[in-house]
Scaffold this active site. Sequence first.
Site, short mmCIF file in Angstrom:
data_model
loop_
_atom_site.label_atom_id
_atom_site.label_comp_id
_atom_site.label_asym_id
_atom_site.label_seq_id
_atom_site.Cartn_x
_atom_site.Cartn_y
_atom_site.Cartn_z
N LYS A 120 -2.55 8.37 -6.00
CA LYS A 120 -3.20 8.66 -4.72
C LYS A 120 -4.64 9.10 -4.94
O LYS A 120 -5.56 8.63 -4.27
CB LYS A 120 -2.43 9.74 -3.95
N ASP A 138 -0.87 9.58 1.50
CA ASP A 138 -0.50 10.99 1.45
C ASP A 138 0.63 11.22 2.46
O ASP A 138 1.22 10.27 2.98
CB ASP A 138 -1.71 11.89 1.75
#
Length: 217
Positions: A120, A138
Site C-alpha cells: 500500500k 486502505d
Amino acid sequence: MTGTEVFEFFRRLADLDPDPQTELEYGNIYQLLVAVVLSAQATDVGVNKATRKLFELVKTPQEMLDLGEEGLKEHIKTIGLFNAKAKNVIALSQILIREYAGEVPADRDALVALPGVGRKTANVVMNSAFGAETFAVDTHIFRVGNRTGLAPGKTVLAVEKQLEKKVPGPFRIGAHHWLILHGRYICKARTPQCWRCPVADLCRYKPKTPAPQGKSV
C-alpha cells in the site's frame, strides 16, 4: 457495477474534485515516503501534526540519519507504533543512501523491499510521486469497493486487482485519492452519509442512510 456505471461513478467524483491529492503534507518525495510509512494505523491529521516540525529539519535521508533514531522518536512520539516506525525510517534511509544515492526509487518492488514499506505504501508513493496508475487500498477503499459494488473482494489485494481491471483510463491516476476521500468523508464506516452522496444511485448498498432531520439532500 457495470463498466458504464463505473465510468459514471468516477466522472462524478472527478467533477467535484478535479485534482485529488493525498492529505499528507510533504515537500519532496523522500518526505512523502516517510509520511506514508508513519501513517500506517494512524490518521493523516496526526501524522501531519508530527511531521511539520520534523520536515523543517529533515529533507533528505542523510539529514534523517543526522537527527538519529532517538531524535526522530521525539518528533513522532504522538503517532502509534512510533518506536518501530522510527527504527524503520532510519533503516530505510540508510538503504536509500547506500543503494540509491539518497534518492527514492521509482520502482514498486524496490520500495516494498525497504523496511516498513508494504504494498500500500509503495503504491501511494508510485502514484503520488511518480504518476503511476497504482491503487493503494486502505481501509477506506476496501470498504467503499465492497459496499458500493465497485470493486468487491475478500482481501486488500483482491480489491486492488478489481480496481486495476475496472477503473477506466481517464481516472486511473486519481482513482485511489477519490475513493479514500469518499470513504473518509461520505461513505463512512459506521454511518455512511448516503443522503449527500453523489454516486448513491449507482451504489449497491441497500439500506441507504436517510438525511438527518432538518437536512436536505
